[in-house]
Design an enzyme around this catalytic site. Structure first.
Site: not given
Ligand code: XUL
Ligand code: MN
Length: 348
Positions: A51, A54, A212, A252
Site C-alpha cells: 500500500h 507501507d 483474489e 483470507d
Molecule cells: C482487501 C484486500 C486488500 C487488497 C489491497 O480485501 O484484499 O488487501 O488486496 O489493497
Molecule cells: Mn487482496
C-alpha cells in the site's frame, strides 16, 4: 521442486499480522519491516506488494519531495536484497475523508482527496520501482442503495481511471474486485465489471485486474472461471490466492485450506494458460489464524506457497489422454472420480 523456479511469488507486509479482529486486539507483537523483508528472502518470495503507506509511513505528514525520497530509500533496500515491488495500492479506506468512499464519495472535497492521494501513489510506485497500481475499491459502494447514484458512481470511477492513465503514460492499473465488505454492496464487484471498465477507459491496454480467490467466492463465483475470463481478455495483471469458507467476512485463509479442488482448478487455469511467463507474480493475500503463536507468524505463507507448488505438480501429472477420453465419451462421472483419485494420490 521444479515449478519453484518457474514462478515468482509475492505477498504484502500486512500478511504478517498481529491478529487483531473486530472483536479483539492484537495477540502477537509486530515485526519490523526489515525483519519482514528477511522472510521474503528466506521463504522465496521475490515480490513485495505495497500500500502507499507501507512504502512511506505517515505519508500525509510529509512533503511530496520527502515522500519520494523515502520511496527511493525503500527501493534501494529492496534492490540490496534482490527483491522488487510488485505494485502499490492507495489506501483509500482509513482516512476520515474516505468514510463515504473516495472516487464515488458524495462530497466533492473527498473525491478530490482520493484523486490526489491516488496520483501520489503513482509517484510512489514509480520511485519504488513498479509501474503497477492496484485499485481495491474498498469504500466505493453503499450501505443503503439510496445513498449514492450508482450510474454516476461508475462514471466517476471511469473518470478517475482516465485521470490516472493521463497522469502517467507508463503505469498500468489493476482493479481488484470485491463484492462487499466493508460496504454492503461494492461497485465493480467482479472481474467482468473490471474488464468492462478497462475497455471503456481511454487506454484499455493499460487497465486490467487482480483476482483474489476469496473475493470471487464472496461474489458467489468460481475463482478459476473468473481467472479464465480475465486470461481470455489478456487482462490478468495479478492474483491474490487465498481461500474462503462460505459467504461470511473476508477470511483470507491459506490457499487451498477450505476447498482443495477449487485451488487445484485455479492453479490449473493459471499453469495451463502460461500465466507467469511474462513475469506475472503468484501473489498471496493470506492471514494467519489469530490462534497462532508468535513463532507461527509466517506459517500461512509457507503453507500457501507449498500448496500452490504441490498443485502445479498435480496439474502437470494429470493423465491428459484419460481426461480426453472421458470428455469425448461425455463420461463426466468418470472424470470427476479420476480428479478426486488424482488429488488424493490414488494412482489407479
Ligand atoms: C482487501 C484486500 C486488500 C487488497 C489491497 O480485501 O484484499 O488487501 O488486496 O489493497
Ligand atoms: Mn487482496
Amino acid at each position: 521442486m521444479a515449478a519453484d523456479h518457474e514462478y515468482r511469488f509475492s505477498f504484502g507486509p500486512w500478511n504478517i499480522g498481529e491478529g487483531a479482529d473486530p472483536f479483539g486486539p492484537e495477540v502477537r507483537t509486530p515485526y519490523t519491516f526489515a525483519k519482514k523483508l528477511d522472510w521474503f528472502e528466506s521463504l522465496g518470495f521475490e515480490g513485495v506488494q505495497f500500500h502507499d503507506d507501507d512504502v512511506v509511513e505517515n505519508l500525509e505528514e510529509l512533503s511530496p519531495e520527502k515522500c519520494l525520497e523515502k520511496a527511493r530509500e525503500v527501493r534501494k533496500v529492496l534492490e540490496d536484497r534482490s527483491l522488487v515491488a510488485e505494485f502499490v495500492a492507495p489506501r483509500l479506506w482509513f482516512h476520515p475523508q474516505t468514510v463515504d468512499g473516495g472516487f464515488t464519495a458524495n462530497s466533492a472535497a473527498d473525491r478530490q482527496y482520493a484523486l490526489d492521494r491516488t496520483l501520489r501513489t503513482i509517484d510512489i510506485a514509480r520511485e519504488v520501482g513498479t509501474k503497477a497500481v492496484v485499485i481495491w475499491l474498498a469504500r466505493e459502494g453503499t450501505y443503503i442503495r439510496e445513498a449514492k447514484d450508482a450510474k454516476l458512481a461508475y462514471e466517476r470511477i471511469l473518470e478517475t481511471l482516465n485521470k490516472m492513465l493521463a497522469y502517467d503514460p507508463e503505469i498500468s492499473i489493476w482493479i481488484e474486485p470485491k463484492p462487499n465488505e466493508p460496504t454492503d454492496q461494492a461497485y465493480v464487484p467482479t472481474i467482468g465489471h473490471a474488464v468492462a471498465m478497462a475497455y471503456q477507459s481511454d487506454d484499455p491496454s493499460r487497465v486490467g485486474g487482480l483476482i483474489e480467490s476469496a473475493h470471487a467466492l464472496l461474489a458467489g463465483l468460481d475463482p478459476a472461471d473468473e481467472m479464465a475470463f480475465a486470461l481470455a481478455h489478456d487482462k490478468l495483471g495479478s492474483v491474490h490466492l487465498n481461500d474462503q469458507n462460505g459467504l461470511k467476512y473476508d477470511q483470507d485463509k491459506s490457499f487451498g485450506s477450505a476447498n482443495l479442488r477449487s485451488a487445484f482448478n485455479q492453479v490449473r487455469v493459471l499453469d495451463e494458460n502460461g500465466y507467469g511467463k511474462r513475469g506475472e507474480f503468484i501473489g498471496l493475500d493470506v492471514k494467519v489464524m489469530r490462534t497462532q503463536r508468535q513463532e507461527g507468524s509466517v506459517d500461512h505463507l509457507v503453507n500457501s506457497k507449498a500448496t500452490f507448488l504441490h498443485l502445479v505438480e498435480k496439474v502437470r501429472t494429470l493423465d491428459k489422454d484419460l481426461e480426453r477420453q472421458y470428455i469425448e465419451a461425455r463420461d463426466y462421472e468418470a472424470l470427476d472420480a479420476y480428479i478426486l483419485r488424482h488429488l488424493m494420490g490414488i494412482s489407479s
